[in-house]
Design an enzyme around this catalytic site. Structure first.
Site, PDB file in Angstrom:
ATOM      1  N   LYS A 134      64.498  22.714  26.369  1.00 60.76           N
ATOM      2  CA  LYS A 134      64.481  24.011  27.012  1.00 60.76           C
ATOM      3  C   LYS A 134      63.045  24.530  27.022  1.00 60.76           C
ATOM      4  O   LYS A 134      62.212  24.042  26.280  1.00 60.76           O
ATOM      5  CB  LYS A 134      65.406  24.990  26.271  1.00 60.76           C
ATOM      6  CG  LYS A 134      66.891  24.637  26.432  1.00 60.76           C
ATOM      7  CD  LYS A 134      67.807  25.459  25.555  1.00 60.76           C
ATOM      8  CE  LYS A 134      67.587  26.930  25.660  1.00 60.76           C
ATOM      9  NZ  LYS A 134      67.694  27.426  27.070  1.00 60.76           N
ATOM     10  N   GLY A 135      62.792  25.512  27.868  1.00 60.68           N
ATOM     11  CA  GLY A 135      61.462  26.103  27.930  1.00 60.68           C
ATOM     12  C   GLY A 135      60.815  26.050  29.287  1.00 60.68           C
ATOM     13  O   GLY A 135      59.642  26.410  29.429  1.00 60.68           O
ATOM     14  N   GLY A 136      61.570  25.618  30.297  1.00 59.89           N
ATOM     15  CA  GLY A 136      61.014  25.601  31.649  1.00 59.89           C
ATOM     16  C   GLY A 136      60.617  26.989  32.122  1.00 59.89           C
ATOM     17  O   GLY A 136      59.708  27.140  32.936  1.00 59.89           O
ATOM     18  N   GLY A 137      61.284  27.996  31.566  1.00 60.64           N
ATOM     19  CA  GLY A 137      60.945  29.378  31.895  1.00 60.64           C
ATOM     20  C   GLY A 137      60.046  30.032  30.877  1.00 60.64           C
ATOM     21  O   GLY A 137      59.844  31.251  30.912  1.00 60.64           O
ATOM     22  N   GLU A 162      64.674  32.019  22.898  1.00 58.47           N
ATOM     23  CA  GLU A 162      65.949  31.321  23.074  1.00 58.47           C
ATOM     24  C   GLU A 162      66.351  30.583  21.805  1.00 58.47           C
ATOM     25  O   GLU A 162      67.530  30.589  21.408  1.00 58.47           O
ATOM     26  CB  GLU A 162      65.848  30.341  24.251  1.00 58.47           C
ATOM     27  CG  GLU A 162      65.768  31.027  25.603  1.00 58.47           C
ATOM     28  CD  GLU A 162      65.428  30.080  26.739  1.00 58.47           C
ATOM     29  OE1 GLU A 162      65.641  30.466  27.902  1.00 58.47           O
ATOM     30  OE2 GLU A 162      64.940  28.960  26.469  1.00 58.47           O
ATOM     31  N   SER A 194      67.977  30.489  36.022  1.00 61.12           N
ATOM     32  CA  SER A 194      68.694  30.659  37.280  1.00 61.12           C
ATOM     33  C   SER A 194      70.199  30.477  37.138  1.00 61.12           C
ATOM     34  O   SER A 194      70.980  31.150  37.828  1.00 61.12           O
ATOM     35  CB  SER A 194      68.153  29.667  38.319  1.00 61.12           C
ATOM     36  OG  SER A 194      68.233  28.331  37.845  1.00 61.12           O
ATOM     37  N   ASP A 252      73.481  29.778  27.415  1.00 60.60           N
ATOM     38  CA  ASP A 252      72.134  29.583  27.955  1.00 60.60           C
ATOM     39  C   ASP A 252      72.124  28.337  28.822  1.00 60.60           C
ATOM     40  O   ASP A 252      73.054  27.530  28.789  1.00 60.60           O
ATOM     41  CB  ASP A 252      71.125  29.447  26.803  1.00 60.60           C
ATOM     42  CG  ASP A 252      69.720  29.860  27.205  1.00 60.60           C
ATOM     43  OD1 ASP A 252      69.467  30.049  28.419  1.00 60.60           O
ATOM     44  OD2 ASP A 252      68.865  29.990  26.311  1.00 60.60           O
ATOM     45  N   GLY A 253      71.073  28.178  29.570  1.00 62.15           N
ATOM     46  CA  GLY A 253      70.884  26.964  30.350  1.00 62.15           C
ATOM     47  C   GLY A 253      70.153  25.918  29.536  1.00 62.15           C
ATOM     48  O   GLY A 253      69.868  26.110  28.355  1.00 62.15           O
ATOM     49  N   LYS A 295      70.778  17.943  35.464  1.00 64.57           N
ATOM     50  CA  LYS A 295      70.092  18.133  34.181  1.00 64.57           C
ATOM     51  C   LYS A 295      70.472  17.075  33.139  1.00 64.57           C
ATOM     52  O   LYS A 295      69.905  17.061  32.041  1.00 64.57           O
ATOM     53  CB  LYS A 295      70.390  19.528  33.621  1.00 64.57           C
ATOM     54  CG  LYS A 295      70.017  20.669  34.561  1.00 64.57           C
ATOM     55  CD  LYS A 295      68.542  20.702  34.870  1.00 64.57           C
ATOM     56  CE  LYS A 295      68.173  21.761  35.872  1.00 64.57           C
ATOM     57  NZ  LYS A 295      68.417  23.123  35.420  1.00 64.57           N
TER      58      LYS A 295
END
Length: 229
Positions: free
Chosen positions: A98-101, A107, A30, A85-86, A125
């Site tokens: 990371k990896g919530g999506g 990534e 997002s 990236d987020g 975060k």
């Protein structure tokens, strides 16, 4: 500002780091959405020229193409200058989850092939220690119940990630996601090393010693934490 406004502010700020004549890795999520939108505006206006994007998901690829940003597969570039990236969680030592999506394998492949990495996040975060956000693992379906049992035996509190219909989430590569709900990860490097050696786990969401710059969204504006590595 609400959370979306914080995300938008850091997304816009991060585009300042993208230079003309470069290969750019575009993350997923997002916050990254706002970054790609801003990049598209500056690219169309001619403020940033002659760039190629390597995306980490079909969502980001579709968005980039809709804005006229040229894209290439990771296999078709010889380097990536910068990836933005987020992150789902960042600890006080600037290590991340990371990896919530469910895109952490792609990534991580893009990030580790990049000269520099920038993470863009809102202040929610940030944490002293990793682990309150579940740690994602991408696992192959074959033998996944055995992998799950191994994780249970190590007291890592695994759970298969499910969609709204109760079915197991599939990644881009048609694998499953197991989330480790540990609460706290006191030794992320040791855990990462152990997970790296488990057969059946394709990738974990610990992103360690990777990020160079973090842009954090606060109420009074984005803050840049630079020269991390």
């Amino acid at each position: 500002m609400d959370q979306n406004e914080l995300k938008q502010a850091v997304g816009i700020k991060s585009v300042d780091f993208i230079k003309s004549n470069s290969v750019v890795g575009l993350g997923t999520g997002s916050t990254v959405y706002y970054m790609i939108e801003e990049l598209g505006k500056r690219y169309q206006a001619g403020e940033i020229k002659n760039i190629v994007a390597v995306t980490t998901s079909s969502r980001s690829e579709k968005q980039a193409k809709s804005l006229g940003i040229p894209t290439k597969d990771l296999n078709d570039v010889d380097h990536i200058d910068l990836t933005i990236d987020g992150a789902d969680q960042i600890d006080k030592n600037y290590q991340g989850i990371k990896g919530g999506g469910a895109a952490h394998l792609l990534e991580k492949m893009v990030a580790t092939n990049s000269t520099k990495n920038i993470w863009i996040v809102d202040q929610s975060k940030l944490a002293d220690t990793l682990g309150s956000f579940p740690l994602p693992l991408e696992v192959i379906p074959f033998g996944c119940e055995k992998t799950f049992e191994d994780l249970q035996r190590e007291d890592l509190h695994p759970e298969f990630r499910l969609d709204d219909d109760g079915k197991r989430i599939l990644t881009h590569n048609k694998n499953y996601v197991i989330d480790l709900k540990m609460g706290e990860i006191t030794h992320p490097h040791l855990l990462a090393e152990w997970l790296d050696h488990q057969v059946g786990i394709v990738a974990h969401g610990l992103f360690l010693d990777i990020v160079n710059t973090i842009i954090v969204g606060y109420e009074d504006g984005p803050k840049v934490i630079d020269n991390i590595r």
